[in-house]
Design a protein around this motif. Structure first.
Motif, PDB file in Angstrom:
ATOM      1  N   UNK A  93      61.554  36.865 -24.801  1.00 37.57           N
ATOM      2  CA  UNK A  93      60.977  35.711 -24.118  1.00 37.57           C
ATOM      3  C   UNK A  93      61.929  35.112 -23.092  1.00 37.57           C
ATOM      4  N   UNK A  94      63.189  35.003 -23.456  1.00 38.92           N
ATOM      5  CA  UNK A  94      64.173  34.438 -22.535  1.00 38.92           C
ATOM      6  C   UNK A  94      64.357  35.323 -21.304  1.00 38.92           C
ATOM      7  N   UNK A  95      64.442  36.629 -21.521  1.00 31.28           N
ATOM      8  CA  UNK A  95      64.651  37.560 -20.415  1.00 31.28           C
ATOM      9  C   UNK A  95      63.428  37.636 -19.521  1.00 31.28           C
ATOM     10  N   UNK A  96      62.260  37.665 -20.130  1.00 27.09           N
ATOM     11  CA  UNK A  96      61.005  37.717 -19.378  1.00 27.09           C
ATOM     12  C   UNK A  96      60.843  36.466 -18.512  1.00 27.09           C
ATOM     13  N   UNK A  97      61.119  35.314 -19.087  1.00 25.93           N
ATOM     14  CA  UNK A  97      60.991  34.049 -18.350  1.00 25.93           C
ATOM     15  C   UNK A  97      61.930  34.010 -17.160  1.00 25.93           C
ATOM     16  N   UNK A  98      63.177  34.374 -17.384  1.00 26.21           N
ATOM     17  CA  UNK A  98      64.174  34.373 -16.317  1.00 26.21           C
ATOM     18  C   UNK A  98      63.784  35.321 -15.182  1.00 26.21           C
ATOM     19  N   UNK A 113      56.435  49.288  -9.109  1.00 25.04           N
ATOM     20  CA  UNK A 113      57.483  48.392  -8.597  1.00 25.04           C
ATOM     21  C   UNK A 113      58.759  48.419  -9.437  1.00 25.04           C
ATOM     22  N   UNK A 114      59.869  48.287  -8.750  1.00 23.25           N
ATOM     23  CA  UNK A 114      61.169  48.315  -9.409  1.00 23.25           C
ATOM     24  C   UNK A 114      61.421  47.146 -10.337  1.00 23.25           C
ATOM     25  N   UNK A 115      60.754  46.005 -10.086  1.00 23.12           N
ATOM     26  CA  UNK A 115      60.980  44.825 -10.926  1.00 23.12           C
ATOM     27  C   UNK A 115      60.669  45.091 -12.391  1.00 23.12           C
ATOM     28  N   UNK A 116      59.650  45.901 -12.643  1.00 20.00           N
ATOM     29  CA  UNK A 116      59.276  46.177 -14.030  1.00 20.00           C
ATOM     30  C   UNK A 116      60.333  47.026 -14.732  1.00 20.00           C
ATOM     31  N   UNK A 117      60.857  48.023 -14.040  1.00 21.36           N
ATOM     32  CA  UNK A 117      61.914  48.848 -14.626  1.00 21.36           C
ATOM     33  C   UNK A 117      63.166  48.009 -14.878  1.00 21.36           C
ATOM     34  N   UNK A 118      63.480  47.143 -13.917  1.00 27.10           N
ATOM     35  CA  UNK A 118      64.655  46.283 -14.047  1.00 27.10           C
ATOM     36  C   UNK A 118      64.523  45.350 -15.239  1.00 27.10           C
ATOM     37  N   UNK A 119      63.322  44.826 -15.462  1.00 30.10           N
ATOM     38  CA  UNK A 119      63.091  43.933 -16.597  1.00 30.10           C
ATOM     39  C   UNK A 119      63.376  44.641 -17.917  1.00 30.10           C
ATOM     40  N   UNK A 120      62.859  45.855 -18.059  1.00 27.00           N
ATOM     41  CA  UNK A 120      63.060  46.585 -19.315  1.00 27.00           C
ATOM     42  C   UNK A 120      64.542  46.873 -19.543  1.00 27.00           C
ATOM     43  N   UNK A 121      65.264  47.211 -18.477  1.00 26.51           N
ATOM     44  CA  UNK A 121      66.704  47.455 -18.591  1.00 26.51           C
ATOM     45  C   UNK A 121      67.422  46.188 -19.072  1.00 26.51           C
ATOM     46  N   UNK A 122      67.047  45.038 -18.506  1.00 28.28           N
ATOM     47  CA  UNK A 122      67.680  43.775 -18.902  1.00 28.28           C
ATOM     48  C   UNK A 122      67.434  43.457 -20.374  1.00 28.28           C
ATOM     49  N   UNK A 123      66.186  43.635 -20.794  1.00 25.16           N
ATOM     50  CA  UNK A 123      65.855  43.342 -22.190  1.00 25.16           C
ATOM     51  C   UNK A 123      66.583  44.302 -23.128  1.00 25.16           C
ATOM     52  N   UNK A 124      66.558  45.580 -22.792  1.00 23.60           N
ATOM     53  CA  UNK A 124      67.201  46.590 -23.635  1.00 23.60           C
ATOM     54  C   UNK A 124      68.696  46.316 -23.755  1.00 23.60           C
ATOM     55  N   UNK A 172      65.856  48.589 -31.620  1.00 19.24           N
ATOM     56  CA  UNK A 172      64.561  48.295 -30.978  1.00 19.24           C
ATOM     57  C   UNK A 172      64.195  49.382 -29.978  1.00 19.24           C
ATOM     58  N   UNK A 173      62.990  49.890 -30.081  1.00 18.91           N
ATOM     59  CA  UNK A 173      62.538  50.949 -29.179  1.00 18.91           C
ATOM     60  C   UNK A 173      62.146  50.388 -27.817  1.00 18.91           C
ATOM     61  N   UNK A 174      62.258  51.228 -26.814  1.00 16.29           N
ATOM     62  CA  UNK A 174      61.860  50.845 -25.456  1.00 16.29           C
ATOM     63  C   UNK A 174      60.352  50.633 -25.381  1.00 16.29           C
ATOM     64  N   UNK A 175      59.602  51.388 -26.189  1.00 15.80           N
ATOM     65  CA  UNK A 175      58.145  51.249 -26.187  1.00 15.80           C
ATOM     66  C   UNK A 175      57.716  49.905 -26.775  1.00 15.80           C
ATOM     67  N   UNK A 176      58.408  49.426 -27.790  1.00 12.43           N
ATOM     68  CA  UNK A 176      58.117  48.097 -28.327  1.00 12.43           C
ATOM     69  C   UNK A 176      58.491  47.011 -27.317  1.00 12.43           C
ATOM     70  N   UNK A 177      59.575  47.237 -26.594  1.00 13.14           N
ATOM     71  CA  UNK A 177      59.996  46.282 -25.565  1.00 13.14           C
ATOM     72  C   UNK A 177      58.931  46.173 -24.483  1.00 13.14           C
ATOM     73  N   UNK A 178      58.455  47.304 -23.999  1.00 14.85           N
ATOM     74  CA  UNK A 178      57.457  47.310 -22.923  1.00 14.85           C
ATOM     75  C   UNK A 178      56.160  46.648 -23.376  1.00 14.85           C
ATOM     76  N   UNK A 179      55.704  46.951 -24.585  1.00 14.86           N
ATOM     77  CA  UNK A 179      54.456  46.375 -25.093  1.00 14.86           C
ATOM     78  C   UNK A 179      54.558  44.862 -25.258  1.00 14.86           C
ATOM     79  N   UNK A 180      55.678  44.396 -25.794  1.00 13.22           N
ATOM     80  CA  UNK A 180      55.857  42.967 -26.048  1.00 13.22           C
ATOM     81  C   UNK A 180      56.074  42.191 -24.755  1.00 13.22           C
ATOM     82  N   UNK A 181      56.886  42.730 -23.860  1.00  8.54           N
ATOM     83  CA  UNK A 181      57.155  42.062 -22.587  1.00  8.54           C
ATOM     84  C   UNK A 181      55.875  41.913 -21.766  1.00  8.54           C
ATOM     85  N   UNK A 182      55.028  42.937 -21.795  1.00 10.81           N
ATOM     86  CA  UNK A 182      53.759  42.877 -21.066  1.00 10.81           C
ATOM     87  C   UNK A 182      52.897  41.737 -21.573  1.00 10.81           C
ATOM     88  N   UNK A 183      52.767  41.636 -22.905  1.00 10.24           N
ATOM     89  CA  UNK A 183      51.965  40.560 -23.500  1.00 10.24           C
ATOM     90  C   UNK A 183      52.515  39.183 -23.130  1.00 10.24           C
TER      91      UNK A 183
END
Length: 334
Positions: A51-56, A107-118, A129-140
């Motif tokens: 949540x913190x990373x997504x918001x930022x 878009x590159x922003x989405x890839x960058x977001x996942x890297x930051x969260x991971x 934590x799996x990257x697939x769980x990160x992508x699913x949760x961040x999207x929601x």
């Protein structure tokens, strides 16, 4: 006596084997289940970090939400399902999904977001934590930030070990496809026509590159017969005037409320304000038009169907238990 003792020993051995076998089976079953609190013990800060990373990131780059939603769709719609395979980079020996022609515009922003969260999660709870769980949760979470509906994301996915560009062909919708072809892509994955139309409502946010619509808007001077509002066509022509010199030039998919997740996208379609050919197809095709009209009238109902469809999509062919892996980096296998 010796025979009896031997039989007794054998029985104990056999019983031990079955007990061990049942334990293994139960472990595999428990490992295979997705749960809402999968990381409660192993990574208690999971949700907070996301949540913190997504918001930022969303505040810094407002296009992140739409970009991540598209990335998620392009990952989960493939036969291998939601396994974060779209995040893997190509190697000298393999061209990955992300380098398929249809994915080059992700878009590159989405890839960058996942890297930051991971990165943040690896510091807090390494190899968990799996990257697939990160992508699913961040999207929601990003959808909710834009005003979209909440839905539960079940966790415990593992990441795929393969990503092949050629496997993408025919499994992702293209704007140039007929509505029959697009419907077929979703129905083959188990979605109803209504669910497909609801997922198309993701176009209520985000943008499309001018190169994707150039043949539609420049080959029809008035917009007559194309589904476009004539005045809207002229506006698109002006906005996309330099697209040949600037291939990154783009326009909002929803010109009315481009940064808000709502049902205005569906309200735009009867007015000829859809950007893509596929948008117009949703309203002109008799199999999809009734759902467009209902979603346009009732945002709550659209949100309900969209949320359940996203949850359904997030569970497609997920790998759990001992299948797949937990990648240390989301762009390469371990």
């Amino acid at each position: 006596m010796a025979a009896t003792k031997t039989t007794s020993t054998s029985s104990k051995t056999l019983l031990s084997f079955f007990l061990f076998f049942n334990i293994i089976i139960n472990l595999n079953i428990s490992e295979s289940k997705l749960t809402l609190d999968y990381y409660k013990q192993t990574c208690p800060q999971f949700q907070q970090i996301i949540q913190q990373t997504v918001t930022s990131k969303q505040i810094q780059s407002p296009t992140t939400a739409a970009a991540t939603l598209r990335l998620f769709l392009h990952d989960c719609l493939l036969p291998n399902g939601c396994d974060a395979s779209v995040l893997l980079s190509s190697t000298p020996f393999n061209k990955a999904e992300r380098d398929n022609d249809i994915n080059l515009s992700l878009p590159g922003d989405s890839f960058d977001l996942i890297v930051r969260i991971k990165t943040a999660l690896e510091l807090s709870c390494p190899n968990t934590v799996s990257c697939s769980d990160i992508l699913a949760t961040a999207t929601r979470d990003l959808l909710i930030m834009l005003g979209g509906p909440h839905y539960n994301v079940y966790l415990g996915r593992r990441d795929g070990r393969a990503s092949v560009s050629s496997f993408v062909d025919g499994f992702l919708p293209k704007p140039s496809m007929t509505m029959t072809q697009i419907v077929s892509i979703f129905t083959k994955r188990g979605f109803t026509v209504e669910e497909m139309v609801a997922l198309s409502g993701a176009h209520t946010v985000g943008f499309s590159h001018c190169s994707e619509i150039s043949s539609d808007i420049y080959n029809n001077s008035s917009g007559s017969g194309s589904g476009y509002n004539p005045r809207f066509v002229e506006g698109l022509k002006k906005a996309c005037g330099d697209y040949k010199k600037n291939p990154t030039l783009s326009v909002f998919n929803d010109i009315m409320t481009p940064n808000k997740f709502d049902n205005v996208y569906f309200q735009n379609l009867p007015k000829g304000l859809g950007v893509l050919k596929s948008d117009h197809g949703l309203f002109s095709d008799p199999s999809t038009k009734p759902f467009v009209e209902r979603f346009a009238k009732d945002q709550d109902y659209f949100f309900k169907v969209f949320a359940s469809s996203m949850q359904k999509l997030s569970l497609l062919n997920v790998q759990t238990g001992r299948k797949g892996e937990i990648r240390r980096r989301c762009d390469q296998i371990n």
